[in-house]
Structure formats: C-alpha cells, structure tokens
Motif scaffolding. Structure first.
Motif, PDB file in Angstrom:
ATOM      1  N   PRO A   1       0.611   9.501  -8.063  1.00  6.52           N
ATOM      2  CA  PRO A   1       0.518   8.869  -6.756  1.00  6.52           C
ATOM      3  C   PRO A   1       1.332   7.582  -6.628  1.00  6.52           C
ATOM      4  O   PRO A   1       1.336   6.952  -5.587  1.00  6.52           O
ATOM      5  CB  PRO A   1      -0.981   8.568  -6.638  1.00  6.52           C
ATOM      6  CG  PRO A   1      -1.400   8.262  -8.044  1.00  6.52           C
ATOM      7  CD  PRO A   1      -0.556   9.167  -8.911  1.00  6.52           C
ATOM      8  N   LYS A   2       2.034   7.211  -7.712  1.00  6.52           N
ATOM      9  CA  LYS A   2       2.725   5.912  -7.745  1.00  6.52           C
ATOM     10  C   LYS A   2       3.708   5.701  -6.600  1.00  6.52           C
ATOM     11  O   LYS A   2       3.841   4.593  -6.099  1.00  6.52           O
ATOM     12  CB  LYS A   2       3.448   5.734  -9.083  1.00  6.52           C
ATOM     13  CG  LYS A   2       2.500   5.611 -10.250  1.00  6.52           C
ATOM     14  CD  LYS A   2       3.231   5.448 -11.554  1.00  6.52           C
ATOM     15  CE  LYS A   2       2.256   5.340 -12.711  1.00  6.52           C
ATOM     16  NZ  LYS A   2       2.931   5.126 -13.978  1.00  6.52           N
ATOM     17  N   ASP A   3       4.375   6.751  -6.175  1.00  5.22           N
ATOM     18  CA  ASP A   3       5.380   6.603  -5.121  1.00  5.22           C
ATOM     19  C   ASP A   3       4.785   6.238  -3.766  1.00  5.22           C
ATOM     20  O   ASP A   3       5.523   5.892  -2.848  1.00  5.22           O
ATOM     21  CB  ASP A   3       6.191   7.891  -4.972  1.00  5.22           C
ATOM     22  CG  ASP A   3       7.201   8.088  -6.081  1.00  5.22           C
ATOM     23  OD1 ASP A   3       7.429   7.137  -6.862  1.00  5.22           O
ATOM     24  OD2 ASP A   3       7.765   9.187  -6.182  1.00  5.22           O
TER      25      ASP A   3
ATOM     26  N   ILE B   1       4.463  -1.113  -3.098  1.00  8.59           N
ATOM     27  CA  ILE B   1       5.329  -1.626  -4.161  1.00  8.59           C
ATOM     28  C   ILE B   1       5.149  -0.699  -5.370  1.00  8.59           C
ATOM     29  O   ILE B   1       4.329  -0.954  -6.250  1.00  8.59           O
ATOM     30  CB  ILE B   1       4.964  -3.084  -4.514  1.00  8.59           C
ATOM     31  CG1 ILE B   1       5.013  -3.948  -3.257  1.00  8.59           C
ATOM     32  CG2 ILE B   1       5.893  -3.638  -5.595  1.00  8.59           C
ATOM     33  CD1 ILE B   1       4.401  -5.318  -3.406  1.00  8.59           C
ATOM     34  N   PRO B   2       5.915   0.393  -5.416  1.00 11.61           N
ATOM     35  CA  PRO B   2       5.680   1.385  -6.463  1.00 11.61           C
ATOM     36  C   PRO B   2       6.307   1.070  -7.818  1.00 11.61           C
ATOM     37  O   PRO B   2       5.930   1.671  -8.813  1.00 11.61           O
ATOM     38  CB  PRO B   2       6.303   2.651  -5.879  1.00 11.61           C
ATOM     39  CG  PRO B   2       7.379   2.155  -4.985  1.00 11.61           C
ATOM     40  CD  PRO B   2       6.870   0.854  -4.425  1.00 11.61           C
ATOM     41  N   LYS B   3       7.254   0.150  -7.868  1.00 12.79           N
ATOM     42  CA  LYS B   3       7.996  -0.044  -9.122  1.00 12.79           C
ATOM     43  C   LYS B   3       7.769  -1.400  -9.794  1.00 12.79           C
ATOM     44  O   LYS B   3       7.874  -1.502 -10.993  1.00 12.79           O
ATOM     45  CB  LYS B   3       9.499   0.100  -8.853  1.00 12.79           C
ATOM     46  CG  LYS B   3       9.879   1.434  -8.265  1.00 12.79           C
ATOM     47  CD  LYS B   3      10.429   2.347  -9.302  1.00 12.79           C
ATOM     48  CE  LYS B   3      11.004   3.576  -8.673  1.00 12.79           C
ATOM     49  NZ  LYS B   3      10.262   4.762  -8.911  1.00 12.79           N
TER      50      LYS B   3
ATOM     51  N   THR C   1      -1.922  -0.731  -1.918  1.00 13.44           N
ATOM     52  CA  THR C   1      -1.359  -1.724  -2.836  1.00 13.44           C
ATOM     53  C   THR C   1      -2.352  -2.854  -3.084  1.00 13.44           C
ATOM     54  O   THR C   1      -2.436  -3.375  -4.203  1.00 13.44           O
ATOM     55  CB  THR C   1      -0.021  -2.247  -2.298  1.00 13.44           C
ATOM     56  OG1 THR C   1       0.865  -1.123  -2.142  1.00 13.44           O
ATOM     57  CG2 THR C   1       0.613  -3.249  -3.243  1.00 13.44           C
ATOM     58  N   LYS C   2      -3.127  -3.218  -2.087  1.00 18.83           N
ATOM     59  CA  LYS C   2      -4.156  -4.252  -2.284  1.00 18.83           C
ATOM     60  C   LYS C   2      -5.221  -3.754  -3.268  1.00 18.83           C
ATOM     61  O   LYS C   2      -5.696  -4.526  -4.110  1.00 18.83           O
ATOM     62  CB  LYS C   2      -4.785  -4.646  -0.952  1.00 18.83           C
ATOM     63  CG  LYS C   2      -3.853  -5.506  -0.106  1.00 18.83           C
ATOM     64  CD  LYS C   2      -4.483  -5.887   1.223  1.00 18.83           C
ATOM     65  CE  LYS C   2      -3.537  -6.762   2.035  1.00 18.83           C
ATOM     66  NZ  LYS C   2      -4.126  -7.148   3.332  1.00 18.83           N
TER      67      LYS C   2
END
Length: 169
Positions: free
Chosen positions: A49-51, A55-57, A138-139
């Motif tokens: 699910p990172k993408d 802010i995935p990277k 992201t939070k």
C-alpha cells in the motif's frame, strides 16, 4: 580441557539464544498483492500500500525496518519491544490497507472519468477527495512512526538509521 570446551559451548549457545533474529515476512508480500487486486494500466510497478501515501518514499516504514529488515537483528530488540511493535503493526496495517484500497479505487475511477470526458469540476472534486484521503493516511503513518520510535532506545535508533537506506533482499 573439558571445562574449556563445556564453557565455550555454553557461551556459544547462550549467545545464539540471546540474539534476536529478524522476523520473516512470510507470505505478507503475496497477501498484500492479492489484497491490492489488479494493477492499474499506468501502475504496473505498484508497491501496495506504500504508493498510496501522500509521501510514499521519504518517510520510514518503521514496522518493517524494525521487524523484517535483514539487519534488524542488529537492533537487539527485547521481547517486550518486539511485542509492542507487533501490536502497533497489527493495529495499523488493516487501516492502511483499507484506506489504500479506497484511494486506489478512486484513482482508477479518476482515470475512467477522464476517458468519459467529464467536467473539470468533477475531476477537481475527485482529486480533492483523493488528496484528503492521502493526507489522512500519511498522518496515520506519522503516528505509527512516532509510536515505534518511542519504543526504541537512542542506540537502536542510530543503528536503524544506519541500515534504513539499504535495500532489503
């Protein structure tokens, strides 16, 4: 001579038992890929699910770095630390997967909207919704990062930072 051999074996066994090996991921990657479903036409190299984070990277995924990275054993996590991190991961992952799937569905829907040549205002609304969900996700990621960082000692944090940028096998 016997005493030396016995003591050496006992020390070797004690050292082996005290070392904390990294926890194998098992079929986690395969399960995530299955949960993610089909990849979008323009996302053949999706990392689910990172993408789907805003802010995935440039933010660490500390649960993986502390539990599954090949060098995580150098952290020498205590049993209590491992249990606490596993609880955080267990509480966080289902939420992340659910939210990432919702974002993915909206992104794929956005592509369909473009093909149908819908009004710009509809596209803007869809983008705003996707953006809001990515911000919220992201939070949640930041809460997870802080919670895991609070479990680690300053020495463990330094060790983790030393291997964090190294690629997993």
């Amino acid at each position: 001579m016997r005493k030396i051999i016995t003591i050496s074996l006992a020390l070797g066994l004690a050292t082996t038992l005290m070392a904390k090996p990294n926890i194998p991921m098992g079929d986690m990657k395969a399960n995530l890929a299955k949960m993610a479903g089909e990849k979008g036409h323009f996302a053949q190299h999706e990392v689910f699910p990172k993408d789907y984070f805003l802010i995935p990277k440039n933010l660490p995924f500390l649960a993986g770095l502390t539990l599954h990275h090949p060098m995580s054993s150098t952290l020498e996590l205590t049993k209590e630390q491992i249990e606490k991190i596993q609880i955080i991961k267990g509480d966080t992952m289902p939420v992340v997967i659910k939210d990432a799937l919702a974002i993915k569905k909206l992104e794929l829907g956005l592509h369909a909207m473009i093909d149908k040549e819908v009004e710009t205002s509809e596209l803007d609304a869809a983008i705003d919704k996707i953006g809001a969900l990515k911000i919220a996700l992201t939070k949640k990621h930041l809460v997870c990062i802080k919670s895991i960082r609070d479990i680690l000692t300053p020495t463990q944090r330094k060790k983790l930072e030393a291997y964090a940028g190294k690629k997993m096998k």
